[in-house]
Scaffold this active site. Structure first.
Site, short mmCIF file in Angstrom:
data_model
loop_
_atom_site.label_atom_id
_atom_site.label_comp_id
_atom_site.label_asym_id
_atom_site.label_seq_id
_atom_site.Cartn_x
_atom_site.Cartn_y
_atom_site.Cartn_z
N SER A 145 0.79 -1.13 -0.07
CA SER A 145 -0.19 0.14 0.64
C SER A 145 1.06 1.38 -0.12
CB SER A 145 -0.90 -0.12 1.18
OG SER A 145 -1.90 0.84 1.33
N ASP A 299 -9.69 -3.07 -6.19
CA ASP A 299 -8.82 -1.69 -5.21
C ASP A 299 -8.90 -0.54 -6.04
OD1 ASP A 299 -6.72 -1.27 -4.07
OD2 ASP A 299 -5.16 -2.07 -4.25
N HIS A 329 -8.02 -4.89 -1.05
CA HIS A 329 -6.87 -3.72 -0.96
C HIS A 329 -6.34 -3.93 0.95
CE1 HIS A 329 -3.91 -0.53 -0.87
NE2 HIS A 329 -4.21 -0.54 0.70
#
Length: 359
Positions: A145, A299, A329
């Site tokens: 991320s 995502d 995600h």
């Protein structure tokens, strides 16, 4: 995963009531989950040049020096402590020494403190690797991320460091890589898919940069990007660079936004490569190490990974890409959590481990 989502919702309620900021609530909850003993690993908390790190060292004796994995965690620069299971999984399964960098968090420590802490810890590890039984020529920089943002930015910075060994590889897991276009197909398709909602992404990003969230509407529309930069970035950020298979769930080219010079000035940090590594020049990109990229179908930042993959390949960098067709995600958070783990997360992490073992 439901627990994390509910915690975030409660945190937003507390922030609206003036009790505490959302990120503080989530941090307090996660910090209340202590690390547990692991029969297979030596685990110790250290300082690398004043930066907090946690080192995971396999207990099984090794015939030679091991690989080293620097793990730069996500959390949009504001949240940590969710990555214990991921780091232990990598250390155990790949027989590597893993160093998780506990960089200082925003808003107490404003951006780009997080990048500088990660770079400092990385340089320290590269120069002392043998003290930890690690081959300094086999150090891998990994992040998920916003930690993927940091990993990419650190790798880009290191290409100019002739005084250090070269990073053996970089691993970026569902990374956020650019703050220019929030209307790519993945943002349109997955804007309402938990855990990372489209508006939530930008809200947390503005908080990370210590910017007023009132800027969000104009940035979502693209009003912060002047025409000359649109032209420059178009060759790297064009939806035309995204394979058609990732547009079949829906994509509509956005209307052209009206440029705001004031918004551009206020939002200038989003154009820095420490925040948007996808915007680095080709002269930097072509010097990067072998790369593993993980993307998830559901995502919002999926296309950031796809676009970076193309940039790397166009510049001759070997890329191993793994796409989780049923992934979202944050899927990796609950790796090795028994019945509440997601099968897609384990498949992804096994691919990461196999990549590491091949280096």
């Amino acid at each position: 995963m439901e627990t994390i989502s509910c915690s975030s919702s409660r945190g937003r309620i507390f922030e609206k009531l003036g009790i505490c900021k959302e990120v503080y609530f989530i941090r307090t909850l996660l910090h209340g989950i202590p690390p547990w003993n692991d029969a297979n690993l030596f685990i110790e908390d250290l300082k690398f040049a004043k930066v907090s790190v946690r080192v995971y060292h396999p207990k099984v004796p090794s015939a030679g020096q091991r690989r080293g994995v620097l793990y730069l965690h996500g959390g949009i620069g504001q949240i940590g402590s969710m990555y214990e299971r991921v780091c232990r999984f990598i250390a155990r399964r790949s027989d590597s020494v893993v160093v998780c960098v506990g960089y200082r968090l925003a808003p107490e420590h404003p951006y780009p403190t997080q990048f500088w802490d990660c770079l400092t810890a990385t340089v320290h590890f590269m120069t002392t690797a043998e003290d930890y039984g690690v081959d300094p020529t086999r150090i891998i920089i990994c992040g998920d991320s916003s930690g993927g943002t940091l990993a990419a930015a650190v790798c880009q910075t290191l290409v100019g460091r002739t005084d250090l060994p070269k990073a053996r590889a970089q691993i970026i897991l569902y990374p956020f890589l650019q703050g220019v276009d929030f209307n790519l197909p993945s943002y349109q398709q997955n804007g309402s898919v938990p855990l990372l909602l489209k508006k939530r992404t930008l809200t947390l990003g503005m908080q990370y940069l210590n910017k007023d969230v009132s800027l969000m509407k104009g940035i979502l529309e693209g009003s912060h990007v002047p025409e000359d930069l649109k032209l420059k970035f178009s060759k790297w950020l064009s939806p035309d660079n995204i394979p058609m298979e990732f547009k079949i769930r829906g994509y509509k080219p956005p209307a052209s936004a009206t440029y705001s010079k004031e918004l551009h000035t206020l939002a200038k940090p989003v154009f820095e490569t420490t925040f948007s590594p996808l915007l680095a020049e080709d002269a930097i990109i072509r010097q990067l190490p072998e790369t593993f990229i993980l993307t998830c179908e559901y995502d919002v930042v999926r296309d950031d990974g796809l676009l970076y993959k193309k940039r790397l390949e166009d510049n001759g960098i070997p890329v191993t890409w793994y796409h989780i067709e049923d992934g979202f995600h944050g899927a990796l958070f609950l790796i090795d959590c028994g019945y509440i783990s997601f099968p897609c997360a384990k498949r992804a992490m096994l691919n990461v481990v196999n990549f590491i073992k091949g280096l």
